[in-house]
Structures are given as C-alpha cells and as structure tokens.
Write an enzyme that holds these catalytic residues in place. Structure first.
Site, PDB file in Angstrom:
ATOM      1  N   PRO A  12      -3.063  -1.509 -48.223  1.00 47.15           N
ATOM      2  CA  PRO A  12      -4.359  -1.580 -48.904  1.00 47.15           C
ATOM      3  C   PRO A  12      -5.547  -1.226 -48.013  1.00 47.15           C
ATOM      4  O   PRO A  12      -5.575  -1.571 -46.835  1.00 47.15           O
ATOM      5  CB  PRO A  12      -4.448  -3.043 -49.357  1.00 47.15           C
ATOM      6  CG  PRO A  12      -3.476  -3.780 -48.512  1.00 47.15           C
ATOM      7  CD  PRO A  12      -2.386  -2.811 -48.195  1.00 47.15           C
ATOM      8  N   ASN A  13      -6.493  -0.569 -48.627  1.00 45.30           N
ATOM      9  CA  ASN A  13      -7.790  -0.205 -48.040  1.00 45.30           C
ATOM     10  C   ASN A  13      -7.709   0.942 -47.028  1.00 45.30           C
ATOM     11  O   ASN A  13      -8.743   1.429 -46.583  1.00 45.30           O
ATOM     12  CB  ASN A  13      -8.486  -1.428 -47.401  1.00 45.30           C
ATOM     13  CG  ASN A  13      -8.728  -2.525 -48.420  1.00 45.30           C
ATOM     14  OD1 ASN A  13      -9.343  -2.276 -49.450  1.00 45.30           O
ATOM     15  ND2 ASN A  13      -8.234  -3.724 -48.166  1.00 45.30           N
ATOM     16  N   ARG A  20     -14.509   3.336 -43.674  1.00 50.63           N
ATOM     17  CA  ARG A  20     -14.305   1.898 -43.618  1.00 50.63           C
ATOM     18  C   ARG A  20     -14.431   1.395 -42.172  1.00 50.63           C
ATOM     19  O   ARG A  20     -13.602   1.740 -41.338  1.00 50.63           O
ATOM     20  CB  ARG A  20     -12.891   1.576 -44.128  1.00 50.63           C
ATOM     21  CG  ARG A  20     -12.502   0.138 -44.000  1.00 50.63           C
ATOM     22  CD  ARG A  20     -11.018  -0.054 -44.278  1.00 50.63           C
ATOM     23  NE  ARG A  20     -10.679  -1.457 -44.180  1.00 50.63           N
ATOM     24  CZ  ARG A  20      -9.479  -1.925 -43.915  1.00 50.63           C
ATOM     25  NH1 ARG A  20      -8.470  -1.085 -43.731  1.00 50.63           N
ATOM     26  NH2 ARG A  20      -9.266  -3.204 -43.836  1.00 50.63           N
ATOM     27  N   TYR A  25     -11.821   0.878 -37.043  1.00 50.67           N
ATOM     28  CA  TYR A  25     -10.660   1.697 -37.438  1.00 50.67           C
ATOM     29  C   TYR A  25     -10.778   3.172 -37.069  1.00 50.67           C
ATOM     30  O   TYR A  25      -9.843   3.937 -37.308  1.00 50.67           O
ATOM     31  CB  TYR A  25     -10.422   1.560 -38.949  1.00 50.67           C
ATOM     32  CG  TYR A  25     -10.107   0.141 -39.356  1.00 50.67           C
ATOM     33  CD1 TYR A  25      -8.962  -0.499 -38.869  1.00 50.67           C
ATOM     34  CD2 TYR A  25     -10.945  -0.578 -40.204  1.00 50.67           C
ATOM     35  CE1 TYR A  25      -8.675  -1.809 -39.210  1.00 50.67           C
ATOM     36  CE2 TYR A  25     -10.661  -1.888 -40.559  1.00 50.67           C
ATOM     37  CZ  TYR A  25      -9.520  -2.492 -40.060  1.00 50.67           C
ATOM     38  OH  TYR A  25      -9.224  -3.793 -40.402  1.00 50.67           O
ATOM     39  N   ASN A  76       2.061   0.749 -41.842  1.00 58.55           N
ATOM     40  CA  ASN A  76       0.858  -0.027 -41.576  1.00 58.55           C
ATOM     41  C   ASN A  76       0.583  -0.775 -42.867  1.00 58.55           C
ATOM     42  O   ASN A  76       0.068  -0.199 -43.833  1.00 58.55           O
ATOM     43  CB  ASN A  76      -0.324   0.872 -41.214  1.00 58.55           C
ATOM     44  CG  ASN A  76      -1.572   0.048 -40.908  1.00 58.55           C
ATOM     45  OD1 ASN A  76      -1.591  -1.168 -41.115  1.00 58.55           O
ATOM     46  ND2 ASN A  76      -2.614   0.704 -40.416  1.00 58.55           N
ATOM     47  N   ALA A  79      -3.746  -5.475 -44.712  1.00 63.06           N
ATOM     48  CA  ALA A  79      -3.896  -6.930 -44.838  1.00 63.06           C
ATOM     49  C   ALA A  79      -2.618  -7.621 -45.320  1.00 63.06           C
ATOM     50  O   ALA A  79      -2.427  -8.823 -45.056  1.00 63.06           O
ATOM     51  CB  ALA A  79      -5.047  -7.243 -45.785  1.00 63.06           C
ATOM     52  N   GLU A 100       6.283  -1.184 -37.153  1.00 69.16           N
ATOM     53  CA  GLU A 100       5.002  -1.657 -37.683  1.00 69.16           C
ATOM     54  C   GLU A 100       3.879  -1.141 -36.788  1.00 69.16           C
ATOM     55  O   GLU A 100       3.969  -1.269 -35.568  1.00 69.16           O
ATOM     56  CB  GLU A 100       5.032  -3.192 -37.654  1.00 69.16           C
ATOM     57  CG  GLU A 100       3.702  -3.845 -37.987  1.00 69.16           C
ATOM     58  CD  GLU A 100       3.753  -5.374 -37.819  1.00 69.16           C
ATOM     59  OE1 GLU A 100       4.835  -5.928 -37.516  1.00 69.16           O
ATOM     60  OE2 GLU A 100       2.696  -5.995 -37.982  1.00 69.16           O
ATOM     61  N   HIS A 102      -0.566  -0.712 -36.258  1.00 68.48           N
ATOM     62  CA  HIS A 102      -1.940  -1.074 -36.628  1.00 68.48           C
ATOM     63  C   HIS A 102      -2.897  -0.244 -35.800  1.00 68.48           C
ATOM     64  O   HIS A 102      -2.698  -0.081 -34.591  1.00 68.48           O
ATOM     65  CB  HIS A 102      -2.202  -2.560 -36.371  1.00 68.48           C
ATOM     66  CG  HIS A 102      -1.293  -3.439 -37.162  1.00 68.48           C
ATOM     67  ND1 HIS A 102      -1.474  -3.673 -38.504  1.00 68.48           N
ATOM     68  CD2 HIS A 102      -0.160  -4.083 -36.803  1.00 68.48           C
ATOM     69  CE1 HIS A 102      -0.491  -4.439 -38.939  1.00 68.48           C
ATOM     70  NE2 HIS A 102       0.322  -4.700 -37.945  1.00 68.48           N
ATOM     71  N   ARG A 109      -8.578  -9.840 -32.703  1.00 67.32           N
ATOM     72  CA  ARG A 109      -9.472 -10.021 -33.846  1.00 67.32           C
ATOM     73  C   ARG A 109      -9.382 -11.449 -34.391  1.00 67.32           C
ATOM     74  O   ARG A 109      -8.962 -12.357 -33.688  1.00 67.32           O
ATOM     75  CB  ARG A 109      -9.155  -8.932 -34.897  1.00 67.32           C
ATOM     76  CG  ARG A 109      -9.321  -7.523 -34.317  1.00 67.32           C
ATOM     77  CD  ARG A 109      -9.095  -6.452 -35.343  1.00 67.32           C
ATOM     78  NE  ARG A 109     -10.045  -6.586 -36.455  1.00 67.32           N
ATOM     79  CZ  ARG A 109      -9.872  -6.023 -37.650  1.00 67.32           C
ATOM     80  NH1 ARG A 109      -8.786  -5.283 -37.872  1.00 67.32           N
ATOM     81  NH2 ARG A 109     -10.765  -6.201 -38.598  1.00 67.32           N
TER      82      ARG A 109
HETATM   83  C1  DQA Z   1      -4.857  -3.024 -39.891  1.00 66.12           C
HETATM   84  C2  DQA Z   1      -5.214  -4.437 -39.406  1.00 66.12           C
HETATM   85  C3  DQA Z   1      -5.216  -5.418 -40.558  1.00 66.12           C
HETATM   86  O1  DQA Z   1      -5.564  -6.721 -40.100  1.00 66.12           O
HETATM   87  C4  DQA Z   1      -6.231  -5.002 -41.604  1.00 66.12           C
HETATM   88  O2  DQA Z   1      -6.189  -5.874 -42.711  1.00 66.12           O
HETATM   89  C5  DQA Z   1      -6.068  -3.587 -42.030  1.00 66.12           C
HETATM   90  C6  DQA Z   1      -5.752  -2.567 -41.028  1.00 66.12           C
HETATM   91  C7  DQA Z   1      -4.989  -1.972 -38.765  1.00 66.12           C
HETATM   92  O3  DQA Z   1      -4.455  -0.887 -38.929  1.00 66.12           O
HETATM   93  O4  DQA Z   1      -5.644  -2.244 -37.753  1.00 66.12           O
HETATM   94  O5  DQA Z   1      -6.276  -3.238 -43.186  1.00 66.12           O
HETATM   95  O6  DQA Z   1      -3.502  -3.022 -40.331  1.00 66.12           O
END
Ligand code: DQA
Length: 148
Positions: A12-13, A20, A25, A76, A79, A100, A102, A109
């Site tokens: 998501p997002n 964003r 990011y 990835n 959240a 995994e 990020h 964080r």
């Molecule tokens: C994320 C880190 C997560 O905590 C966050 O909710 C994201 C992006 C990252 O790529 O740094 O949406 O996965």
C-alpha cells in the site's frame, strides 16, 4: 538459458512514490523503480512479474498464485509489514524463497515500524538503502535461487 521467474510485490501507498514523503522514500516513482528492477533482472537472467496493490487480499491472492508460476518473491509490503498476519501466513503457506525490502530503515523510525510480521518467514530483509534495497534484494534472491 533458463530464466528464473520472480514475483515482485509492492504494498500500500507505494503507488504514490515520487510525491510521497520524498525525504523518507526518495524521489523516484514506482515506474522508475520498476524499470531499474527490470534492467537488473535482465543482468541476472531473471524474469519479473510486478504487482502493486493497496489491498491486503489482492497481495495474499498474488502470493497464492505464485505456486507453479514463480520460483521466488521480492516484497515491499509497506505498512502491511507491521500489521499483516495474513501476508505472513500466505508467504509461509506457499513456502517459496522470499526477500523483504524497505526503502527506509524501518529500525530508525517510529517504534511501530520496528516489528515485521513477515521477517520470520523470509530468507532475509534489506532495509534503508532506497531503491538499492530492491536491487540488492533481487540480487540476493536470484543468488539464493541459483544455489537451490
Ligand atoms: C516501507 C516502510 C513502511 O514502514 C511503510 O509503511 C511503507 C514503506 C519502506 O519501503 O520503507 O509504506 O515499507
């Protein structure tokens, strides 16, 4: 030459990357990240299927769909990393090598980002290197698959 087939999942997002929170990011869009991944995959002789979804069930379905289709997963989970027992169970259920990644260093964080539900069911995690997290993750996954 036999190509490794890998599913790349963005949670998501991540469709909003570029606009964003660029200080966290980075400024690359998801399309730009995907293009870099495709270029890296070519070098690694891997074939990528890439999916982004804001919906947990769609990500779960995509993981189930991996069986017989792909040899590994690069994810990835955004959240959902910190909330989703369903994604963790899906990865455990298909039992395919998964990495995994990020963009940000989740351990630098907020406290709620320090726990990953999926970390215990993946080969390893790469966090904090921006787009390099994805590229390093893809390298690690293809290396792992080439040994197995
Ligand atoms: C994320 C880190 C997560 O905590 C966050 O909710 C994201 C992006 C990252 O790529 O740094 O949406 O996965």
């Amino acid at each position: 030459m036999h190509l490794l087939s890998i599913l790349v999942l963005h949670g998501p997002n991540l469709n909003l990357l570029g606009q964003r929170e660029p200080g966290i990011y980075g400024s690359l869009t998801l399309d730009e990240i995907n293009r870099l991944l495709q270029a890296e995959a070519k070098k690694l002789q891997a074939k990528l299927t890439i999916l982004q979804s804001n919906h947990e069930g769609i990500l779960v379905d995509a993981i189930h769909g991996c069986l017989e289709q792909h040899q590994g997963i690069l994810i990835n989970a955004g959240a959902y990393t910190h909330t989703s027992v369903a994604l963790r169970d899906a990865i455990a259920a298909v039992n395919l090598p998964t990495v995994e990644v990020h963009l940000s260093n989740i351990y630098r964080r907020e406290d709620f980002r320090h726990h990953s539900y999926i970390a215990p069911v993946v080969i390893g995690q790469i966090s904090g290197f921006g787009v390099q997290s994805y590229l390093l993750g893809l390298q690690a996954l293809t290396h792992h698959l080439s040994l197995s």
